[in-house]
Design a protein around this motif. Sequence first.
Motif, PDB file in Angstrom:
ATOM      1  N   GLY A 150       0.828  -1.199   0.000  1.00 30.98           N
ATOM      2  CA  GLY A 150       0.000   0.000   0.000  1.00 30.98           C
ATOM      3  C   GLY A 150       0.858   1.242   0.000  1.00 30.98           C
ATOM      4  O   GLY A 150       1.910   1.281  -0.652  1.00 30.98           O
ATOM      5  N   ALA A 151       0.432   2.237   0.771  1.00 32.85           N
ATOM      6  CA  ALA A 151       1.169   3.496   0.825  1.00 32.85           C
ATOM      7  C   ALA A 151       2.061   3.519   2.057  1.00 32.85           C
ATOM      8  O   ALA A 151       2.075   2.606   2.884  1.00 32.85           O
ATOM      9  CB  ALA A 151       0.181   4.662   0.858  1.00 32.85           C
ATOM     10  N   GLY A 152       2.842   4.603   2.181  1.00 36.22           N
ATOM     11  CA  GLY A 152       3.675   4.792   3.361  1.00 36.22           C
ATOM     12  C   GLY A 152       4.713   3.700   3.521  1.00 36.22           C
ATOM     13  O   GLY A 152       5.397   3.321   2.564  1.00 36.22           O
ATOM     14  N   VAL A 153       4.808   3.152   4.735  1.00 38.85           N
ATOM     15  CA  VAL A 153       5.853   2.167   5.022  1.00 38.85           C
ATOM     16  C   VAL A 153       5.622   0.856   4.291  1.00 38.85           C
ATOM     17  O   VAL A 153       6.524   0.004   4.255  1.00 38.85           O
ATOM     18  CB  VAL A 153       5.961   1.916   6.542  1.00 38.85           C
ATOM     19  N   PHE A 154       4.434   0.671   3.705  1.00 37.26           N
ATOM     20  CA  PHE A 154       4.160  -0.554   2.960  1.00 37.26           C
ATOM     21  C   PHE A 154       4.172  -0.324   1.445  1.00 37.26           C
ATOM     22  O   PHE A 154       3.735  -1.183   0.675  1.00 37.26           O
ATOM     23  CB  PHE A 154       2.843  -1.176   3.420  1.00 37.26           C
TER      24      PHE A 154
END
Length: 400
Positions: A360-364
């Motif tokens: 996904g977004a951010g750290v992932f």
Amino acid sequence: MIRYLCVVLAALAASLLGACGSSDSAAPTPPPPTGPIEQPAVVNLYPNELPDSAARLTIMITSVGNVPVGMPAIFDTGSAGLTLYAPGIFPDSVVTTTGFVFPPGQSSMTYEGITVTNQNGTRTYGSTDPRAQNGNIGYATVTFGDAQGGLTTAVMPVFFYYSVTDLTTGEILAPPVQKGVFGVASTSGTIVLPGSVQGTADYPACSPQTDNTCYVVSVLKYLQFGQSLKAGFLLTPAPIQDCDITTPGGCAPAPILTLGLTSALEAGFSTLSLTCPPVGYAGPTPIAGYPVCGKFISDSTITVSGDTTGTVSGSLIFDTGTANMQIAVAAGSSFPSSVPPGSTVLMATPSGFTYDYTAGAGVFTTIVNTGTSLDSIVGIGYFTTHSFFIDLASGIEGWK
């Protein structure tokens, strides 16, 4: 709360001449250790991010030598050795953003318990966005932690950098929010000196007499551990906070770093012995009294499922210093060139440990590095939900 300590610079002009009298042969004499850690010691970290700064686990540096500071540094399981932003420690008469100012005829100087040498070099970080810190090798005790508890190292090598270069563009960058890298990996790092020649014995460990590229190791190897403890550290999970680490009290402390291991603390972990020394390493081992081990978990697999599918094998690095997930794919592989959000990513080590997350977004955010010999990186997102330890003496890494 973070205690930010102010550096007192009064009367430096008068004291500097007396402080800078080291000769070429001068070497720092390590003071007696502050005492062994007899029981596991918990130190606060500060998980943080902002829209204009990547997600980090931050550790606070509270003094360098005799200089009180309040410097946030990246707690980095993906590198070894300590770097600190020199203008945050020394006055303008000692260092500027273009370099250190040495007294005439001197190749080293001392300032408030810190020795700085004229060994000028670089340390490079980042795989997809490489950046070089430019600075000088020095030696000092370092205290880290906060008002709730801290620890002091023995005298150790510190790379005091005064500027950062983007290696892709050659641009000199503004100093980042974090003012250093606190590397704790089991492996070694290199400070590259210009004109270095690599001999049959490889590079040496960094010392005041170094005139070649040299090796540094985990900051935590400069602590003293009692006989009842295993030398090493344990990280327990914590969420990333949206907060400004440069604002006093702006980020809440997280008691997630334990220094000193026991069999009870390691219970329930999936473990694997690291390669000590790493393949291809011909430098000194041990350094600072501990073996130099690899940081890579070989023979691991990554499987992506969902709208896009694929499997790749290789090495993994569990790295708090990387703010995303990265999958390395060799040239000619049929692995997809991107991993869409919503895909399931499963990472498996040869010890039988598996870790899965939803891209996904951010750290992932998941990046596919195609046609590369780089290793895959399990970034800081792992550490928001799972635990991790490294036993520095035995070269064992564990996950839970």
